[in-house]
Design a protein around this motif. Structure first.
Motif, PDB file in Angstrom:
ATOM      1  N   UNK A  16       9.467 -25.560 -20.101  1.00 39.91           N
ATOM      2  CA  UNK A  16       9.800 -25.530 -18.662  1.00 39.91           C
ATOM      3  C   UNK A  16      10.895 -24.501 -18.422  1.00 39.91           C
ATOM      4  N   UNK A  17      10.630 -23.530 -17.539  1.00 37.46           N
ATOM      5  CA  UNK A  17      11.608 -22.476 -17.288  1.00 37.46           C
ATOM      6  C   UNK A  17      12.050 -22.505 -15.823  1.00 37.46           C
ATOM      7  N   UNK A  18      13.352 -22.650 -15.619  1.00 37.87           N
ATOM      8  CA  UNK A  18      13.907 -22.527 -14.263  1.00 37.87           C
ATOM      9  C   UNK A  18      14.442 -21.113 -14.106  1.00 37.87           C
ATOM     10  N   UNK A  54      -0.032 -21.003 -18.723  1.00 37.44           N
ATOM     11  CA  UNK A  54       1.216 -21.040 -17.959  1.00 37.44           C
ATOM     12  C   UNK A  54       0.923 -21.211 -16.465  1.00 37.44           C
ATOM     13  N   UNK A  55       1.675 -22.122 -15.841  1.00 37.67           N
ATOM     14  CA  UNK A  55       1.564 -22.307 -14.386  1.00 37.67           C
ATOM     15  C   UNK A  55       2.896 -21.903 -13.754  1.00 37.67           C
ATOM     16  N   UNK A  56       2.795 -21.044 -12.734  1.00 38.47           N
ATOM     17  CA  UNK A  56       4.017 -20.593 -12.050  1.00 38.47           C
ATOM     18  C   UNK A  56       4.010 -21.075 -10.602  1.00 38.47           C
ATOM     19  N   UNK A  57       5.117 -21.667 -10.168  1.00 42.02           N
ATOM     20  CA  UNK A  57       5.272 -22.056  -8.753  1.00 42.02           C
ATOM     21  C   UNK A  57       6.612 -21.511  -8.269  1.00 42.02           C
ATOM     22  N   UNK A  58       6.659 -21.158  -6.989  1.00 43.17           N
ATOM     23  CA  UNK A  58       7.879 -20.514  -6.486  1.00 43.17           C
ATOM     24  C   UNK A  58       8.435 -21.240  -5.260  1.00 43.17           C
ATOM     25  N   UNK A  81       6.691 -22.280 -15.031  1.00 40.99           N
ATOM     26  CA  UNK A  81       7.767 -21.400 -14.586  1.00 40.99           C
ATOM     27  C   UNK A  81       8.045 -21.688 -13.115  1.00 40.99           C
ATOM     28  N   UNK A  82       9.256 -22.171 -12.829  1.00 38.40           N
ATOM     29  CA  UNK A  82       9.661 -22.364 -11.425  1.00 38.40           C
ATOM     30  C   UNK A  82      10.459 -21.130 -11.037  1.00 38.40           C
ATOM     31  N   UNK A  83       9.914 -20.365 -10.091  1.00 32.39           N
ATOM     32  CA  UNK A  83      10.347 -18.993  -9.887  1.00 32.39           C
ATOM     33  C   UNK A  83      11.556 -18.864  -8.955  1.00 32.39           C
TER      34      UNK A  83
END
Lengths: 812, 223
Positions: free
Chosen positions: B107-109, B28-32, B75-77
Motif C-alpha cells: 500500500x503506497x500513500x 496494481x490499482x491506483x486511485x486518486x 497506490x493512493x495518488x
C-alpha cells in the motif's frame, strides 16, 4: 367612529378628496390585534394601512420605531416611501420614514439599528436579518404596528412563512403589537386571515368596495398568431397602436427571456421612436432604477416587463395593461390589471395577446373564468420545516433561547399551528447536530444546551455565516455581464448554465441589446457590443413559473364543439386541422401523439389533469419507459399534457398505463428523480445544511465544490430516515400531486387510449415544444448516447473534436 | 467489468468506470484524491454539517474495485485525506476498515497538497513512486513524461444528440495521465479549463467514467 385628526381632514380637503369608507374603518379599528383589509389596488389601500400610524405619530411624542411595513418587493418599499412622504411633508409632520432592503448601504443599516426611524419599510429577508441581531430587543422597543402589504402574494410562498415566523418573534418582544394585512382580491380571505393572526386569536376581515368589474379583452389582430411560439411578435404593430392611444402601458411577459426578445423586436418596429423601456429582475440595479425613475417622471409610453413590476406599484399614469402570452394563473391576471388606471371608480383595462393558437383557446377560457368569478388557487398546506430550521438558527443568532418558549411562539403562527412537538424537536436536533443516525458531530455541534437548559450557538462566530444564508428564495447561480474593458458598464446577469453553453463569438440579448460573448474573467462574463440584427443564441433560460390554472376542463369542453364561432377564424382553422390530421382530446379517452423531432422521438400525452398531476405522470411514465428499454431522455408537463422525448418509440401504450405497475412505481420513483434532487437542493439550502453558492465562495475554484446531488444520493443511501429527506419529500409533493388524480384519470380513460403516430409535430403539440421546466431523465439512454458519440468522434481519426452545436435552448 | 485500455510509456493500463486505474502487469490499482474525512473537516472549519457518510461510501467503492481486480498493490495518488487532522479524526471503525484493506497488500500513500505530512496509517509514504518508465505523483510536473498524477479532479462534457453529458474523466496524452477524483465528496474541473488545456497535448484524449467508460478526444475550448 374615530374622527380624522383636523390636520388630516384639512389635507384631504385641500386635495379635494374625501376619506374612503375602508380608510375610516381602519382608523376606527386601529386597536384590533389583527385586521385584514381586502381592497383593489388604487383604492387608497396603503394609506388606509398607514392612517392609524400617521395619526398616532402626528401627536409627536413617540420615540423610536413605531411601525414596520413589510412588502414582498424592494421596489415596493422604495415606492411607498416616496408616496408616504408626500402627505407627511405636506402636513408638515415630523415623521422619519426610511426603507431597509438588500440595496441599503451598510452605513445606513448600522445607523438604523442604533437610531431607528418612526416608520421602517422592509422586506421579509431584511426583517429576518434584523431579528437575528442581539440588539433586536432594543431596536424594536417602541414598535406598535406591523403592516404586511400584498399579503396575498406572500401567503403563497416560503418568504411568507419566514415572515410570519419573524412576526411571532416580534410579538414575543412586543406582546401588544398590532398586525395589519393588506391584500388584493383573493378567493379565500379567511385562509390569509389565519396566517396573519396570532394563532388562535381571531383576525377580522374588512372588504373595501371592489370597484367596477375589470375590463379585460383579447387583442384582435389581422395577423394570425403562429401555431407554436411564445413571443407574441406577430402582434407588435397592433400593440404599438395601443401604446400610442394610451398614456402609459405596461407590457407583461411570463419570462425574462420573452421580455428581452419582445423588447428587441418592438424597437425594430418602433419607427416613431416611442419611448419604451424594459424592466426585469436580471437587469443591473442601476438600470432598473433608471427605468423606474423615468416611469415616475412620466417619460415612458410603455414598459416591457415581468413579474418584478407585478405587485401593486403605483407608478405614473398606467392606463393599460397588456399581457403577452396566456396568463398562467387567472388570479394573477386579475390582480395584475389592478395596476391599470387606479383612479378608483374607473374600470381597469387589460388586453391579452395570445402568443400562439393554443393560447387563444386558453385566453378565451380564462376570460370566461374571470367573468364567472372563478379565480383559481391552491391550498398551501402546513408550514414548511426547512423554513422552520432556518428560523431556529436565526433565533439562536440573537441569543440563548428556551425550546419550550420557542415552540409556543412558532405554533402561534398560522401555518405552523399544527406543528407537533416531536416535529419541532427533530428540527431543533437537526440545527444542533445535523440530525444524523451516525452522531458524528458531537465535537462540532452548531447549537449546544447550557446548564440552565437554554440553547445557544456553540461558536458565536457562526452567527455571521447563518446571517449570510438568510432567505428562502432559491437563486440559480448567476454570473454578472459587463462590457469588456476597465470599469465596463454592468448590464445584468445570466444563469451560469446558460453561460456554460457560450462560445466566444456567440451573440445574445440582454437589456435589449445584442452583445457578443468575449470571455469569462473572475466570474464575470465580458461582452462587446455587436451590430448583428439577430442574436445567434435565441434566449437564456426562462424562469420557471408555477402554473396552477384549473382551466383544463373549460378547454377540453371547448374542443368538443363541431365549430368554434367564439374563436377567431385562424384558431378555429387550427383546431379543424388538428382534428383532420390527428384528433382532439376527448373527456373519457386519452390521446397520445408520437412524432420524430430534432433526432428524438417525442410523445405527447394529453391528460388534461392539471400541471401537478401531469408532472407526476411524466415521472411515472418515464420510469416505466426506462424499465421497458424505451430510453427516455426527459419530459415536461403543462396543465394539459406531458411531453416526453427519448430514443425509442412507444408502440403499445396500454401496459405503460397499467395502474398497478404505476402504483408500484410510486414508492420507488420518489427516491431518485430529478425533481427530488432539485427540491433537496432548495430545502437543504434554506434549512442551513448547505450554504448558498455566494460569489465570494465561488472564486476559489470549481474543483472545491461538488454537486448537492451527491449529498442527496449519499444521504438516501446511508441515512434514509433523515429529516432532510422527509422535508424534501414533503416539499416535492407540494409541486406534485397525490396519486389519487392519476388513478382517477386512469379509471376515467380505461382502455380507451388513442395512439396517433405522425411524421412531424402535430398542430396541437406545437405549442408544447417551447414550454419551460424540462426534467432530465438520466438513465440508460445516457450511456447509449455517450457510446454513440464517442464512436463517431473516434472514427473521425486524428481530427480534433468538432462537436455539433445546436441553437441553444435548454441545456439538456 | 467494463474497462478502457490505455497505454502510457509502454505500460498497458485499464481505466475503470469507477475512476480507478488498473495496471495488470503490476497487479496494481491506483486511485486518486479520496479526500477521506472531508465532512469532518468542513464541519470543523465552517460549521456546516454534511452527511458524514462519504468515507464509508468511498471505501465501499474501493473494496468493490479491489474485489473485482484482485490487485495486490494499491497506490493512493495524494489528497487521500482532506487534511492531516481529518486523517487523525476518522472514526475507529473506518480506521480499522482501512487497516483491514491494507492487510496482505502493498500500500503506497503518495503525498498530496491536502495531506503533505506523515499519517498514522501503515503502508509506504512517498512523495512520488517510480515503477519502470512510469512515475506516480500527485501534481503533474510540466515537461515530465510517463507520469500518472491526480490533483485537478478533471471532468469532461460531451454534447450528444440527446443532451450534453458531464462525467469525471481521465485525461491522457503521450506524456501523462491525469486521474479523476475517486472520493465521494469531490467536485471537478472541466477539461475546458485553461490549466488543463495548457497541460495536455493537443491530441489528448478523455476517458469518461460511468457504467461503460468511453474514450473521446479531450473536449477543450469554450468556457
Amino acid at each position: 367612529m374615530t374622527p380624522l385628526p383636523q390636520m388630516f381632514a384639512d389635507w384631504f380637503a385641500a386635495k379635494g378628496w374625501s376619506i374612503h369608507p375602508h380608510q375610516q374603518q381602519m382608523l376606527d379599528r386601529a386597536d384590533d390585534a389583527a385586521l385584514l383589509l381586502i381592497a383593489p389596488t388604487g383604492g387608497g389601500k396603503t394609506l388606509a394601512g398607514f392612517l392609524p400610524t400617521l395619526a398616532e405619530l402626528a401627536e409627536g411624542d413617540h420615540e423610536g420605531l413605531h411601525t414596520l411595513y413589510i412588502s414582498p418587493l424592494k421596489a415596493l418599499a422604495t415606492d411607498i416611501k416616496r408616496n408616504l412622504r408626500t402627505p407627511v411633508e405636506e402636513m408638515g409632520l415630523d415623521i422619519r420614514i426610511e426603507d431597509r432592503t438588500g440595496d441599503t448601504s451598510a452605513t445606513q443599516k448600522k445607523r438604523q439599528r442604533a437610531d431607528p426611524p418612526h416608520i421602517l419599510l422592509t422586506t421579509p429577508e431584511s426583517l429576518a436579518l434584523l431579528t437575528s441581531y442581539e440588539d433586536a430587543q432594543r431596536m424594536f422597543a417602541g414598535l406598535k404596528r406591523v403592516i404586511v402589504d400584498e399579503i396575498h402574494a406572500l401567503a403563497e410562498s416560503k418568504r411568507g412563512d419566514q415572515m410570519f415566523l419573524a412576526l411571532s418573534r416580534l410579538q414575543g418582544l412586543r406582546p401588544d403589537l398590532k398586525r395589519v394585512g393588506l391584500s388584493a382580491t383573493v378567493e379565500d380571505p379567511a385562509a390569509i386571515a389565519h396566517l396573519l393572526a396570532r394563532h388562535p386569536d381571531p383576525c377580522d376581515i374588512l372588504h373595501a368596495d371592489p370597484g367596477p368589474a375589470p375590463d379585460i379583452q383579447m387583442l384582435v389582430t389581422d395577423e394570425a398568431p403562429p401555431w407554436s411560439g411564445s413571443g407574441g411578435k406577430y402582434a407588435i404593430p397592433a400593440v404599438l397602436e395601443q401604446v400610442k392611444k394610451h398614456k402609459t402601458t405596461l407590457i407583461f411577459h411570463n419570462t425574462r427571456a420573452q421580455a428581452e426578445l419582445y423588447f428587441h423586436n418592438i424597437w425594430l418596429a418602433n419607427d416613431e421612436g416611442l419611448p419604451i423601456g424594459i424592466h426585469h429582475g436580471s437587469l443591473d440595479r442601476q438600470q432598473r432604477e433608471k427605468v423606474e425613475q423615468a416611469m415616475v417622471d412620466g417619460q415612458l409610453k410603455a414598459i416591457v416587463c415581468t413579474g418584478t413590476l407585478d405587485l401593486g406599484i403605483d407608478w405614473g399614469d398606467v392606463d393599460l395593461i397588456i399581457q403577452v402570452g396566456a396568463p398562467k394563473n387567472v388570479k394573477r391576471l386579475v390582480q395584475r390589471i389592478g395596476r391599470a388606471n387606479h383612479r378608483y371608480n374607473a374600470p381597469s383595462k387589460a388586453l391579452l395577446v395570445p402568443a400562439n393558437r393554443f393560447e387563444v383557446v386558453e385566453c378565451v377560457a380564462a376570460l370566461d373564468a374571470v367573468k364567472a368569478g372563478a379565480l383559481d388557487g391552491d391550498p398551501r398546506g402546513p408550514g414548511p420545516r426547512d423554513a422552520l430550521c432556518q428560523h431556529i438558527l436565526i433565533v439562536a443568532c440573537a441569543g440563548p433561547f428556551c425550546a419550550d418558549a420557542l415552540y409556543n411562539e412558532v405554533t402561534s403562527t398560522g401555518a405552523y399551528s399544527t406543528l407537533t412537538r416531536p416535529d419541532f424537536d427533530a428540527c431543533l436536533d437537526f440545527c444542533a447536530t445535523g440530525g444524523y443516525a451516525l452522531r458524528a458531530y458531537d465535537q462540532w455541534k452548531r447549537l449546544q444546551q447550557r446548564p440552565d437548559g437554554h440553547w445557544q450557538l456553540r461558536d458565536p462566530r457562526s452567527a455571521q455565516r447563518i446571517r449570510m444564508n438568510i432567505g428562502t428564495i432559491q437563486d440559480t447561480d448567476t454570473l454578472k455581464v459587463r462590457f469588456k474593458g476597465r470599469g465596463g458598464k454592468p448590464l445584468g446577469e445570466i444563469e451560469e448554465g446558460f453561460a456554460a453553453t457560450l462560445t466566444p463569438g456567440d451573440t445574445f440579448l440582454i437589456g435589449g441589446q445584442i452583445v457578443r460573448y468575449d470571455s469569462l474573467r473572475e466570474m464575470t462574463v465580458q461582452v462587446t457590443r455587436d451590430a448583428a440584427k439577430k442574436p445567434k443564441i435565441a434566449t437564456f433560460m426562462g424562469t420557471k413559473f408555477a402554473t396552477s390554472t384549473q382551466l383544463s376542463h373549460r378547454i377540453i369542453e371547448m374542443f368538443q364543439q363541431d365549430t368554434w364561432p367564439a374563436l377567431p377564424p385562424h384558431t378555429a382553422e387550427w383546431l379543424s386541422l388538428q382534428r383532420k390530421v390527428s384528433r382532439l382530446p376527448e373527456p373519457g379517452r386519452l390521446l397520445i401523439e408520437s412524432f420524430p423531432h430534432d433526432n428524438r422521438i417525442h410523445t405527447a400525452v394529453y391528460g388534461f389533469a392539471g400541471r401537478n398531476a401531469m408532472q407526476t405522470l411524466g415521472l411515472l411514465l418515464t420510469k416505466r419507459m426506462e424499465e421497458t428499454g424505451l430510453n427516455p431522455l426527459g419530459f415536461l408537463a403543462t396543465d394539459y399534457a406531458t411531453l416526453i422525448w427519448g430514443l425509442d418509440k412507444i408502440t403499445d401504450p396500454a401496459p405503460l398505463f397499467d395502474i398497478d405497475a404505476l402504483r408500484n412505481g410510486l414508492d420507488t420513483w420518489l427516491a431518485g428523480n430529478a425533481v427530488m434532487k432539485r427540491t433537496f437542493r432548495a430545502s437543504a439550502t434554506i434549512a442551513g445544511l448547505i450554504e448558498r453558492n455566494l460569489p465570494s465562495n465561488r472564486k476559489t475554484g470549481r474543483q472545491a465544490t461538488f454537486s448537492s446531488d451527491i449529498l442527496y444520493d449519499t444521504l438516501a443511501k446511508y441515512d434514509p430516515d433523515h429529516l432532510m429527506l422527509h422535508i424534501t419529500r414533503q416539499e416535492a409533493m407540494r409541486g406534485l400531486v397525490d396519486f389519487g388524480r392519476i388513478e382517477e384519470m386512469c379509471a376515467r380513460i380505461g382502455n380507451r387510449i388513442d395512439l396517433i403516430e405522425h411524421d412531424r409535430i402535430t398542430p396541437l403539440a406545437a405549442p408544447l415544444m417551447l414550454e419551460v421546466g424540462r426534467v432530465p431523465i438520466k438513465g440508460l439512454a445516457e450511456e447509449k448516447l455517450l457510446a454513440e458519440e464517442a464512436e463517431r468522434l473516434m472514427t473521425t481519426a486524428g481530427l480534433p473534436p468538432e462537436p455539433k452545436r445546436k441553437d441553444w435552448r435548454v441545456p439538456f | 467489468m467494463n474497462t478502457c485500455d490505455l497505454s502510457l510509456a509502454g505500460a498497458a493500463l485499464k481505466a475503470l468506470g469507477s475512476g480507478a486505474l488498473l495496471w495488470p502487469d503490476q497487479n496494481l490499482l491506483c486511485v486518486s484524491d479520496l479526500h477521506l474525512g472531508k465532512a469532518e473537516r468542513i464541519a470543523r472549519r465552517s460549521g456546516m454539517q454534511l452527511p458524514p457518510y462519504e468515507t464509508r461510501d468511498t471505501l465501499t467503492r474501493l473494496v468493490s474495485d479491489l474485489d473485482k481486480t484482485g490487485a495486490r498493490t494499491v497506490v493512493c495518488l495524494g489528497d487521500s485525506f482532506d487534511d492531516l487532522t481529518a486523517a487523525r479524526s476518522l472514526p475507529e471503525d473506518e480506521r480499522l476498515w482501512i487497516t483491514r484493506l491494507q492487510a496482505g497488500r502493498r500500500w503506497v500513500w503518495i503525498e498530496g497538497n491536502h495531506d503533505p505530512g506523515p499519517i498514522e496509517f501503515g503502508g509506504t509514504h512517498l512523495a512520488e513512486l517510480p515503477i519502470g518508465s512510469v512515475t506516480f505523483r500527485h501534481i503533474a510536473k510540466p515537461g515530465a513524461s510517463g507520469e500518472i498524477s491526480g490533483h485537478y479532479h478533471p471532468k469532461a462534457t460531451l454534447p450528444t444528440r440527446g443532451r450534453a453529458i458531464t462525467r469525471p474523466a481521465f485525461l491522457i496524452d503521450s506524456d501523462r495521465l491525469v486521474m479523476p477524483a475517486y472520493g465521494t465528496y469531490t467536485g471537478g474541473l472541466r477539461s475546458h479549463d485553461s490549466t488543463l488545456s495548457r497541460l495536455m497535448r493537443p491530441d489528448a484524449a478523455a476517458i469518461m467514467t460511468g457504467a461503460r467508460p468511453v474514450q473521446v478526444p479531450m473536449p477543450r475550448g469554450a468556457l
